[in-house]
Write an enzyme that holds these catalytic residues in place. Structure first.
Site, PDB file in Angstrom:
ATOM      1  N   ARG A 109      21.500 -62.906 -43.605  1.00  0.00           N
ATOM      2  CA  ARG A 109      20.922 -64.203 -44.014  1.00  0.00           C
ATOM      3  C   ARG A 109      19.564 -64.486 -43.369  1.00  0.00           C
ATOM      4  NH1 ARG A 109      26.386 -66.272 -43.750  1.00  0.00           N
ATOM      5  NH2 ARG A 109      27.218 -66.207 -45.865  1.00  0.00           N
ATOM      6  N   LYS A 131       5.096 -64.572 -49.478  1.00  0.00           N
ATOM      7  CA  LYS A 131       5.744 -64.033 -50.687  1.00  0.00           C
ATOM      8  C   LYS A 131       6.326 -62.666 -50.335  1.00  0.00           C
ATOM      9  CE  LYS A 131       3.162 -66.261 -54.427  1.00  0.00           C
ATOM     10  NZ  LYS A 131       2.224 -66.079 -55.552  1.00  0.00           N
ATOM     11  N   GLU A 173      -9.960 -59.400 -53.853  1.00  0.00           N
ATOM     12  CA  GLU A 173      -9.241 -60.627 -53.480  1.00  0.00           C
ATOM     13  C   GLU A 173     -10.117 -61.468 -52.544  1.00  0.00           C
ATOM     14  OE1 GLU A 173      -6.489 -61.614 -54.852  1.00  0.00           O
ATOM     15  OE2 GLU A 173      -5.475 -59.819 -55.591  1.00  0.00           O
ATOM     16  N   GLU A 223       3.779 -72.722 -54.506  1.00  0.00           N
ATOM     17  CA  GLU A 223       2.977 -72.559 -55.721  1.00  0.00           C
ATOM     18  C   GLU A 223       3.344 -73.555 -56.816  1.00  0.00           C
ATOM     19  OE1 GLU A 223       1.900 -68.430 -56.533  1.00  0.00           O
ATOM     20  OE2 GLU A 223       1.815 -68.934 -58.661  1.00  0.00           O
ATOM     21  N   ARG A 227      -1.852 -73.780 -54.902  1.00  0.00           N
ATOM     22  CA  ARG A 227      -1.747 -72.340 -54.630  1.00  0.00           C
ATOM     23  C   ARG A 227      -2.107 -71.520 -55.865  1.00  0.00           C
ATOM     24  NH1 ARG A 227       2.577 -69.018 -50.891  1.00  0.00           N
ATOM     25  NH2 ARG A 227       1.643 -66.977 -51.243  1.00  0.00           N
ATOM     26  N   HIS A 234      -6.420 -63.332 -62.205  1.00  0.00           N
ATOM     27  CA  HIS A 234      -5.175 -62.573 -62.319  1.00  0.00           C
ATOM     28  C   HIS A 234      -4.532 -62.636 -63.705  1.00  0.00           C
ATOM     29  CE1 HIS A 234      -5.640 -62.232 -58.033  1.00  0.00           C
ATOM     30  NE2 HIS A 234      -4.564 -61.469 -57.922  1.00  0.00           N
ATOM     31  N   HIS A 238      -3.983 -59.030 -64.717  1.00  0.00           N
ATOM     32  CA  HIS A 238      -2.658 -58.430 -64.935  1.00  0.00           C
ATOM     33  C   HIS A 238      -2.571 -57.811 -66.331  1.00  0.00           C
ATOM     34  CE1 HIS A 238      -0.595 -60.970 -61.571  1.00  0.00           C
ATOM     35  NE2 HIS A 238      -1.031 -59.810 -61.125  1.00  0.00           N
ATOM     36  N   HIS A 253      -5.013 -52.477 -58.370  1.00  0.00           N
ATOM     37  CA  HIS A 253      -4.854 -53.919 -58.620  1.00  0.00           C
ATOM     38  C   HIS A 253      -6.178 -54.686 -58.491  1.00  0.00           C
ATOM     39  CE1 HIS A 253      -3.099 -57.902 -58.637  1.00  0.00           C
ATOM     40  NE2 HIS A 253      -3.650 -58.156 -57.469  1.00  0.00           N
TER      41      HIS A 253
HETATM   42  N1  GLY Z   1      -1.169 -63.411 -54.196  1.00  0.00           N
HETATM   43  C1  GLY Z   1      -1.319 -64.788 -54.472  1.00  0.00           C
HETATM   44  C2  GLY Z   1      -0.463 -65.653 -53.607  1.00  0.00           C
HETATM   45  O1  GLY Z   1      -0.053 -65.255 -52.537  1.00  0.00           O
HETATM   46  O2  GLY Z   1      -0.177 -66.754 -54.000  1.00  0.00           O
END
Ligand code: GLY
Length: 350
Positions: A109, A131, A173, A223, A227, A234, A238, A253
């Site tokens: 956990r 993330k 980025e 997000e 965010r 992208h 993408h 990428h």
């Molecule tokens: N890669 C974009 C973010 O971390 O929100």
């Protein structure tokens, strides 16, 4: 979401031992992939506070960002006596920090983890912001959780073994962070010699870049709003990445993001008043450093379909982050099919 501590390191040993001390633990694990095991582990393996670290190694590249690799990490943690009080260090690019972060977030956990990103892309993006996840069912980052590392240690000495293409990929980025922040930083980024990078100068730019991401993530960790600024470039990026993969000519990428920025800044110019002079300057920098992604108008429909299926969309409406100026962020924008095709015409000819 708890805040992670991001350390722009000038002394890897001190930064690492400090980060480890901040996380009292019974057992220490260090995750690498086959590439970072060879190229990056030697830079840390003599450090005293890693003396007892138990190694876990997975296959390299995004093809190994799988449930199988994840299960391997869980198995090793479990069989080597990992407990709720153990600590995992992820040493690698975005694949290792995403997968390792997810393994740590779910083992018993959740145990704490430290990221040491070793590619420019992971330093300025993947390793920071909480993330984590793996690819699943043919979909990128389909399974994962938001859960920040305890610390992220950024040291550009790892970039000495990185090729120029991967430096350029991460730099895209950074360029995105420049576009969504301040004109001075954007302008500084356009002046950097990307083909012959000075790692010290880069470290300073990386520090600024990471701060921009941190400030945005702090305001909106899950997000729901601002965010989404980090998605600039992208939506189209993408789609380019997916088309390239389908046509068996994969691209890195960041290259797709840089080309996506050309497109989305064009949309910004026609829809939200982004200045054409700044569009021209950015396009010139990207074309000089990233070349061109060759498409014909026969591929427009396919690219449009990829954009429609992007996971950032809601109710099938294509979602873009656009700009009114450098730093003037307009989230939740959309565009008609005609505007998107006009944008692709600009990308091919502009
Ligand atoms: N890669 C974009 C973010 O971390 O929100």
């Amino acid at each position: 979401m708890k805040k992670q501590s991001v350390i722009i390191s000038t002394n890897l040993k001190d930064s690492l031992c400090q980060a480890i001390e901040a996380c009292p633990h019974d057992k220490l694990f260090i995750l690498t992939d086959e590439t970072t095991e060879q190229l990056c582990k030697p830079l840390v393996s003599s450090i005293d506070c890693l003396k007892h670290a138990i190694p876990i190694i997975i296959g390299a590249t995004d093809t190994h960002k799988t449930l199988e690799s994840l299960a391997h990490v869980w198995t090793e943690l479990s069989q080597q006596g990992g407990s709720r009080k153990s600590l995992l260090i992820n040493l690698g690019g975005g694949m290792v920090t995403d997968l390792g972060g997810f393994a740590a977030s779910t083992f018993k956990r959740g145990i704490p983890y430290i990221n040491i990103p070793t590619t420019l892309l992971s330093m300025v993006d993947a390793a920071v912001g909480g993330k984590t996840g793996i690819n699943f069912n043919g979909l990128k980052n389909e399974i994962g959780v938001f859960n920040p590392a305890s610390s992220v240690i950024i040291d550009t000495q790892f970039l000495a073994s990185l090729d120029i293409a991967n430096i350029c990929s991460g730099y895209a980025e950074m360029l995105k962070h420049g576009l969504i922040s301040q004109v001075e930083h954007w302008s500084q980024l356009l002046q950097f010699n990307l083909q012959d990078p000075d790692l010290q100068e880069l470290q300073q730019l990386v520090g600024q870049s990471v701060k921009i991401k941190e400030q945005i993530v702090e305001q909106d960790p899950y997000e729901q709003g601002i965010r989404k600024a980090l998605n600039l470039g992208h939506t189209v990026g993408h789609a380019f990445e997916s088309l390239a993969l389908k046509q068996e000519r994969p691209v890195l990428h960041g290259y797709a993001v840089a080309w996506g920025c050309i497109c989305e800044l064009y949309l910004s110019a026609i829809k939200t008043g982004f200045p054409t002079q700044k569009l021209r300057q950015t396009v010139q920098f990207i074309k000089e450093n990233y070349g061109q992604f060759n498409i014909t108008c026969k591929e427009y429909e396919q690219l449009y379909e990829f954009m429609k299926h992007d996971k950032k969309n809601a109710s099938g409406i294509i979602n873009f982050t656009l700009l009114g100026e450098i730093g003037d962020i307009k989230i939740n924008q959309t565009a008609t099919k005609e505007e998107i095709f006009e944008m692709l015409d600009f990308f091919r000819e502009g």
